[in-house]
Design an enzyme around this catalytic site. Structure first.
Site, PDB file in Angstrom:
ATOM      1  N   LYS A 182       0.830  -1.213   0.000  1.00 23.63           N
ATOM      2  CA  LYS A 182       0.000   0.000   0.000  1.00 23.63           C
ATOM      3  C   LYS A 182       0.859   1.255   0.000  1.00 23.63           C
ATOM      4  CE  LYS A 182      -3.840  -2.415   2.233  1.00 23.63           C
ATOM      5  NZ  LYS A 182      -3.159  -3.715   2.461  1.00 23.63           N
ATOM      6  N   ARG A 183       1.810   1.285  -0.899  1.00 24.90           N
ATOM      7  CA  ARG A 183       2.705   2.431  -1.012  1.00 24.90           C
ATOM      8  C   ARG A 183       2.058   3.534  -1.848  1.00 24.90           C
ATOM      9  NH1 ARG A 183       5.064  -0.333   2.570  1.00 24.90           N
ATOM     10  NH2 ARG A 183       7.312  -0.623   2.598  1.00 24.90           N
TER      11      ARG A 183
END
Length: 270
Positions: A96-97
Site C-alpha cells: 500500500k505504497r
C-alpha cells in the site's frame, strides 16, 4: 507476468485463489520459534502444502517490517523461494505504497527490481504522479486501492463528489494514466454489491478481492457480480487458511482450507 498468463494458471488449476502470507509470530506453531528463521519456515511449509491450489501469494509487508531486518530478510527469502520454485505463481507485495515522483520510483524499484515481485498494492490518494512511476515498469502490475473491505472505507471512498462516489472517480481517472493497462484494483469482498458498477468502469481488469472468510465476504456473490471473460478475480484469504491450525499439522490444515475454496472455485468455473 501478463494477465493472459494468470488466466492460463486459473484454467489449469481451476482456481483463482490468492493466499495471504501474513505471518504473526504469536500465532504460528510454537515449535517453529526454535528455528533460525521461523517466518520463512512457516511460509515455506504453507507454500509447499498449497501451491497447487492457488494462483497467487500475497505477503502483507507490515507483518515483515514489524520484525525489523530479520522480518525483511524473511520476506526476501520467501519471494526468492517462490520465484525459484514456482515462477508461474503471481506474487503480490501488499505494501500500500504511494508517494510523489522519485519516492514512488524508489518504492517500485524495491519491490519490482530488488525483491522481484510481480505486483504491488498502491494507494491512489496522491494521484497520477504517485502511481505512474509504478506503472512504468514493464511486465509488472500496480494494484490500486479502489474500494476496500474495512468499515472505514465508508469514511471517504463512497462519499459523493459532484454526484459520483469517490471510488468511481478513482477508477475512471486511473484509466487515463500512462500504462494504465498494467493496473489491477483492490475491491473488498464485503462490498460485493458494488461490483456490478465497478465492472461497468473497468470491465477487463483483474480485481484483487480480500475479505472472503475471516472478514465475512461471500465467494458466490463476488463471482456473480465481479467475474469477466478471463475470470478477472483473485480472491484472497489469509487468516482463514494459514492459521487453520497452530499445531504440527498446520500446513496440512492450511491445505484443507485452501482446498475447500478451490473446490468451490472449480464448481463456479465449470
Amino acid at each position: 507476468m501478463t494477465s493472459t498468463e494468470i488466466f492460463s494458471q486459473i484454467q489449469k488449476k481451476k482456481s483463482f485463489l490468492c493466499i495471504g502470507l501474513d505471518v504473526d509470530l504469536q500465532k504460528i506453531p510454537s515449535f517453529l520459534l526454535e528455528k533460525e528463521d521461523p517466518i520463512f519456515e512457516f511460509n515455506k511449509a504453507i507454500i509447499e502444502a498449497t501451491h497447487h491450489l492457488c494462483v497467487a501469494y500475497k505477503p502483507n509487508t507490515a507483518f515483515y517490517e514489524a520484525y525489523g531486518i530479520k522480518g525483511w530478510k524473511a520476506l526476501e527469502k520467501t519471494i526468492n523461494y517462490l520465484n525459484e520454485n514456482y515462477p508461474e505463481i503471481f506474487t503480490i507485495a501488499d505494501a500500500k505504497r504511494g508517494d510523489i515522483g522519485n519516492t514512488s520510483t524508489m518504492y517500485a524499484k524495491a519491490f519490482f527490481e530488488d525483491l522481484s515481485f510481480d505486483s504491488v498494492t498502491v494507494a491512489p490518494y496522491m494521484g497520477k504522479d504517485s502511481v505512474e512511476p509504478f506503472l512504468a515498469f514493464e511486465n509488472k502490475h500496480t494494484i490500486l486501492l479502489a474500494l476496500t473491505s474495512n468499515q472505514g472505507a465508508f469514511d471517504f471512498q463512497t462519499k459523493q463528489i459532484n454526484s459520483k462516489e469517490l471510488y468511481k472517480q478513482v477508477l475512471e481517472t486511473s484509466k487515463t494514466w500512462a500504462n494504465s493497462e498494467n493496473l489491477m484494483y483492490v475491491v473488498g469482498a464485503t462490498k460485493a454489491e458494488f461490483l456490478a458498477d465497478i465492472r461497468q468502469i473497468v470491465p477487463n481488469s483483474f480485481l484483487l478481492v480480500p475479505g472472503v472468510g475471516a472478514q465475512g465476504g461471500n465467494l458466490q456473490d463476488v463471482c456473480k457480480y465481479g467475474m469477466n471473460h478471463q475470470v478477472g478475480l483473485l480472491i484472497n484469504s489469509s487468516r482463514g487458511i494459514i492459521y487453520a491450525s497452530n499445531r504440527e499439522d498446520f500446513a496440512a490444515a492450511a491445505a484443507n482450507k485452501a482446498s475447500e475454496l478451490q473446490i468451490q472455485m472449480a464448481e463456479i468455473l465449470r
